[in-house]
Design an enzyme around this catalytic site. Structure first.
Site, PDB file in Angstrom:
ATOM      1  N   THR A   9       0.851  -1.318  -0.016  1.00 50.60           N
ATOM      2  CA  THR A   9       0.191  -0.112  -0.085  1.00 50.60           C
ATOM      3  C   THR A   9       0.845   1.226  -0.104  1.00 50.60           C
ATOM      4  OG1 THR A   9      -0.085   0.495   2.430  1.00 50.60           O
ATOM      5  CG2 THR A   9      -1.698  -1.197   1.354  1.00 50.60           C
ATOM      6  N   ASP A  10       0.314   2.456  -0.249  1.00 52.76           N
ATOM      7  CA  ASP A  10       1.005   3.655   0.030  1.00 52.76           C
ATOM      8  C   ASP A  10       0.511   3.892   1.566  1.00 52.76           C
ATOM      9  OD1 ASP A  10       2.210   6.038  -0.299  1.00 52.76           O
ATOM     10  OD2 ASP A  10       1.112   6.647  -2.022  1.00 52.76           O
ATOM     11  N   TYR A  11       1.338   4.842   2.049  1.00 57.56           N
ATOM     12  CA  TYR A  11       1.314   5.152   3.326  1.00 57.56           C
ATOM     13  C   TYR A  11       0.215   5.207   4.070  1.00 57.56           C
ATOM     14  CZ  TYR A  11       4.365   7.102   7.338  1.00 57.56           C
ATOM     15  OH  TYR A  11       4.947   7.660   8.370  1.00 57.56           O
TER      16      TYR A  11
END
Length: 746
Positions: free
Chosen positions: A287-289
């Site tokens: 995932t992104d952050y």
């Protein structure tokens, strides 16, 4: 310094040759055998731990998970760490992990290496302006060398989002508005980062991001919603992603946006159906952050437990920072809301990547202090950065041949960025040294100019309304033959979380230019920025404009060499520059509409698709860029005016250097499909070649296309070419009118 193709190949060869050093003993098991055996020994907790990533105390781009990453490493709860760099630190964390790992499974270290690690190259948008896949691959290769030598295994690049709204700060990280150009540069970056064998010590895992269509965020606002038809998604936004899968990219990252009401991190259609299904991607998805946590405010998950279930079932393998998988995935398994097979699949993909890097053979193989010291800021890396920066320069205007400057002229260099070292390397500059190795414009000028004939004054700041320095700068300019104003944005005004509703030159910079204009001296505007700006006033009032982007560690030298003619600019715009922000989004390959506006000479202007206060045309079109010399296109020829689905059409054009300097021209090929079962763009880029021509020289440039290059998603969503009439355009920008035509028949 201008690299020749031979020099580039020699550098690439030397980098590849170095990769063979330090290889480990031959493996006795295949990857599948090794990982299967290892997973047979793992508990469910150990498997889930591989799906967990936490951040060290480096760059932070969102909320932390409320956990201590050191404690979690000691508990054996972490599979990957981001933002830990340097051999000493990563070795320390790896040892801590292995001392507490029952099965001695190594950590994977990741970091945002976007356009260089220590030696910083131009921002990605600037690299795209080179239209040179070899140069872009070289940048990624050098970045991989330095990154791997510093104990890091994985970069969160390339960003391959197609971007058509310059208000969005992250346009600086991508390759611009065009799908074809984006595909070519995405492939180059993946190959540069990953080399030919991930087991080589100078390679790192690449990560294609942001999947998908993040570049189409509404209003150009970061983290915002995306909605589009599947046809537009597949034709415009997905091809660069698919190209990286075909190029062997090891990892993917989900995007923050939703598409058609489903956030990407919970989007089964994107992750399982398209990426892992249709395209056969066998790497892993991160995932992104904190993107899993954000499924709750998106409104598709009722709580963190539910969010984790949605993400895993959609196809997310690793949870970046959010701690959702660590805290809740076992509970979801026990309640029957996820399956062990789904956890196993995610775990296997991550273990495969660690195996490919050779970390199971030697978890410390990237932890060589001597190698780190010998690799960082090598002279050949700095020379490569200068070469790519030179190629990224785009000359937007050069009235009366004000440029290049000569050493006998008195030149007043002014502007808030004229002596700047901090901003010149741009946003997402990894661990680049902003003071020391970074070359300012002033330092670059002092390398090439007659020191007696130059002066340097800031005049104004970028954002502050401080006019106290203007008088001194104007007085210096009064005594000069030419004024060079170095202006633009702060580096943190582009990149993540840096959207702007106004894309004018910020602050009172334009006011300062107006004061300089009163001196009736030639003025050259040099721009340091990470996005297309609105420059209508500047275009009318400045004599020359050089778009330098954020050109990196050796950027000041590249600007100086370009201003003084040591480098003849050859860059071309990878994004359209609007006249004003009201034209946004604006891009060259738009649709015609049923009432197309034909321009100011159109006799029936009222009821057409147009503005009443500004022309539809951009200030500078996609593919545009001048040179100190001039190029003429002639004798466009097609091998036939009719081809069938099995034929190849050969296209040739003669390009002549008709000016007074040796130079390089990016020759661009565009196609127009005149009639389709669905509407087609007015033009589409289908090829480009960069050609070096000496003064007075003429060359024939050739392209080939087939029916495969003419495919699109038809009325039934089949990816096909349709028979019919086509136009071919060849020239130095998307605005070229040099054309011919052919017919595709069955």
């Amino acid at each position: 310094m201008k690299y020749t193709k031979t020099a580039l190949l020699l550098l690439a060869f030397s980098l590849t040759a170095y990769a063979q050093k330090g290889k480990n003993a031959k493996k006795t098991q295949t990857r599948e055998e090794f990982v299967t055996e290892l997973m047979g020994k793992m508990t469910i907790d150990e498997k889930i731990s591989q799906l967990v990533q936490f951040t060290a105390d480096g760059t932070v781009t969102g909320p932390k998970a409320g956990v201590n990453y050191i404690d979690e490493i000691k508990k054996g709860n972490v599979g990957s760490i981001l933002n830990a760099t340097g051999v000493k630190y990563t070795r320390e964390l790896q040892k801590m992990n292995l001392d507490n790992s029952r099965l001695k499974i190594p950590l994977l270290f990741g970091y945002d290496v976007i356009h260089g690690y220590k030696t910083i190259f131009p921002i990605s948008l600037g690299e795209a302006a080179t239209w040179d896949t070899d140069a872009v691959a070289l940048s990624a290769r050098v970045a991989a060398e330095e990154t791997a030598a510093s104990g890091v295994h994985w970069t969160f690049a390339p960003m391959v989002d197609i971007t058509r709204d310059p208000r969005w700060g992250r346009v600086s990280e991508g390759s611009g508005e065009d799908t074809y150009l984006g595909v070519q540069l995405a492939i180059a970056r993946v190959k540069g980062f990953q080399g030919t064998n991930l087991n080589d010590l100078n390679t790192i895992l690449a990560c294609t991001k942001h999947f998908a269509a993040y570049g189409a965020a509404e209003a150009g606002r970061d983290y915002n919603t995306v909605d589009m038809s599947e046809r537009v998604l597949r034709e415009t936004y997905l091809p660069p992603f698919q190209a990286t899968v075909d190029a062997g990219v090891a990892t993917f990252m989900t995007s923050f946006n939703e598409i058609a009401g489903v956030p990407a991190t919970a989007n089964k259609f994107l992750l399982r159906d398209v990426l892992k299904g249709e395209w056969g991607f066998d790497g892993f998805v991160v995932t992104d952050y904190t993107a899993i946590n954000e499924l709750i405010p998106h409104g598709v998950a009722k709580d963190s437990v539910h969010a984790g279930e949605l993400a895993l079932k959609a196809g997310v393998d690793m949870d970046m920072v959010g701690a959702v998988y660590l805290k809740f995935l076992k509970k979801s398994l026990q309640e029957g809301n996820v399956t062990e097979a789904q956890i196993n699949d995610a775990c296997r993909r991550i273990l495969n990547a660690k195996y490919d890097l050779g970390l199971f053979e030697d978890p410390y193989r990237y932890s060589d202090d001597k190698r780190e010291k010998q690799t960082i800021y090598k002279k050949e890396y700095l020379d490569a950065a200068l070469h790519v920066a030179n190629e990224s320069m785009v000359l937007l205007k050069n009235e009366n041949s004000v440029l290049p400057l000569n050493k006998n002229q008195k030149v007043a260099f002014v502007g808030p960025l004229v002596s700047d070292e901090w901003n010149i390397i741009g946003s997402w500059a990894a661990t680049g040294d902003r003071y020391g190795y970074a070359t300012s414009v002033e330092e670059g000028i002092m390398e090439v100019a007659n020191k007696k004939n130059v002066s340097f004054d800031k005049g104004v700041e970028i954002l502050k309304d401080d006019r106290s320095m203007i008088a001194k700068a104007v007085e210096s300019a009064r005594n000069a033959d030419v004024i060079v104003a170095v202006m633009g944005e702060f580096e943190n005004m582009t990149g993540e979380a840096a959207s702007r509703s106004s894309i004018d030159l910020p602050g009172i910079q334009k006011e300062f230019l107006a004061e300089l204009k009163k001196l009736n001296k030639p003025i050259v505007l040099v721009l340091l920025n990470g996005r297309p700006l609105t420059l209508e006033w500047e275009n009318e009032n400045m004599d020359a404009i050089l778009e330098a982007w954020y050109p990196g560690t050796r950027g000041g030298a590249a600007i100086a060499q370009t201003l003084y003619g040591i480098n003849n600019p050859s860059g071309k715009l990878p994004m359209t520059f609007p006249r004003n922000v009201g034209q946004v989004p604006i891009y060259y390959n738009h649709k015609n509409t049923g009432r197309p506006y034909l321009g100011p000479t159109d006799p029936e202007q009222k009821y057409k698709s147009r503005y009443t206060d500004v022309d539809n045309s951009p200030l500078y079109p996609f593919g545009y860029g001048l040179s100190y010399t001039t190029f003429d296109y002639s004798n466009l020829k097609l091998s036939s005016n009719q081809i069938n689905f099995n034929d190849t059409l050969k296209i040739s054009v003669e390009v002549s250097n008709t000016g007074n300097y040796d130079g390089e021209e990016v020759v661009q090929l565009y196609i127009k499909d005149k009639v389709g079962t669905v509407t087609r763009p007015v033009k589409e880029l289908k090829g480009f070649k960069k050609v070096a021509l000496k003064k007075g020289e003429k060359k024939t440039v050739e392209f080939e296309i087939s029916s495969n290059d003419l495919r699109f998603y038809n009325i039934d969503m089949d990816f096909v070419a349709e028979p019919g009439d086509f136009e071919v355009f060849v020239g130095g920008s998307s605005a070229t009118e040099t054309k011919d035509k052919f017919v595709l028949v069955r």
